[in-house]
Motif scaffolding. Structure first.
Motif: not given
Length: 326
Positions: A84-88
């Motif tokens: 899991w992560n962000t696009w940034l």
């Protein structure tokens, strides 16, 4: 005879003091400089989002820090690169557990948001003018996380677009931190996936944008020619790593030496000479760690650190003292 063309380098005025607080953001080359500053005990925070390559993602990251708005669970996605992560954020922030990923992201975020308000210097290293936009939303992503190419639209930013976005964000940063100065570099890492011509166009775009920012904000923005030092002054494939894209260890060390000479003041350089001896002593691995001789060596090293702490009270040396105390 001189068989090389030396790059023009203008020294920072004033140059960095050892007591200054520094925030470093940008490409992997930013980490090379940031890690060396941290090793020399500058109060340095490096890449709170992980590596960011393009100017718009760097601007987005700065904007989030200015707003002090932590990330929320809804902004995390499960990516093919393993978590899991962000696009940034860079993949180093990916975690198998969504809540764990958010906690890791926001812990670092809070530290960086505080640092931006206190920093004396913000070092920004731009890597590429090419960006990837989500085809569905048009959002520019900082990292693609191994998502299929068909989900992105690729474009090269113009110098005007870069200047407009970074100018807007930096003006907001100056409002919350009137003492902040910005040092720009353009990464000498070659983005060969863009093609040689595409890479050159990209770097030229970044150089034009940075030049305009420094021209319009001369009291705030400065440029250090890391790109020119590697490409023009060293100018040889022996100064590249095996991938022929990244500068070699020797090249990075040379750029660092140039950075120290032109961007760090004399008093700080004298401190660095003393700390380098201590750092090398701590990296020493003895054949007989329990011997009385080695114990005395550790005590002497600890005493040198404590003496520096008395002279420079802001030094954070608790870890080093702990390692040398038995």
């Amino acid at each position: 005879m001189d068989f090389r063309t030396q790059t023009e380098r203008i020294s920072l005025n004033p140059r960095l003091r050892h007591s200054d607080k520094v925030l470093v953001m940008g490409s992997c080359f930013a980490e090379h400089i940031g890690e060396r500053l941290a090793r020399m005990k500058f109060r340095t925070l490096v890449n709170p989002y992980g590596v960011l390559y393009n100017p718009l993602s760097i601007a987005t990251g700065l904007g989030c820090l200015i707003e002090r708005r932590p990330f929320e669970l809804e902004e995390l996605h499960e990516f093919p690169d393993g978590g899991w992560n962000t696009w940034l954020h860079h993949s180093q922030y990916s975690k198998p557990n969504k809540e764990e990923a958010l906690q890791h992201i926001n812990t670092r975020f809070v530290e960086a948001a505080i640092r931006l308000t206190e920093a004396d210097m913000l070092i920004l290293t731009l890597g590429t003018a090419w960006v990837y936009r989500l085809a569905e939303t048009g959002e520019v992503v900082g990292n693609c996380h191994k998502v299929a190419d068909r989900q992105f639209e690729r474009e090269r930013l113009t110098a005007q677009e870069i200047v407009a976005e970074l100018s807007r964000i930096l003006c907001r940063a100056f409002e919350i931190n009137p003492n902040l100065r910005v040092l720009f570099t353009v990464s000498p890492v070659r983005h060969l996936k863009d093609g040689l011509h595409g890479n050159q166009l990209s770097k030229a775009t970044l150089l034009l944008a940075v030049d305009e920012l420094c021209r319009t904000m001369p009291e705030r923005c400065y440029y250090f020619p890391a790109y020119e030092i590697v490409v023009d002054e060293l100018r040889d494939y022996r100064f590249y790593a095996d991938d022929m894209a990244h500068p070699s260890t020797q090249a990075v060390r040379y750029v660092w030496e140039c950075f120290v000479k032109h961007c760090i003041n004399d008093e700080a350089q004298r401190f660095m000479e003393q700390w380098e001896k201590i750092a090398r002593a701590m990296e020493h691995r003895p054949f007989q760690p329990n011997s009385e001789q080695y114990k005395r060596f550790m005590e002497q090293t600890r005493d040198k650190i404590l003496a520096l702490k008395e002279r420079y009270p802001y030094l954070e040396v608790e870890d080093e003292v702990g390692q040398l105390t038995r």
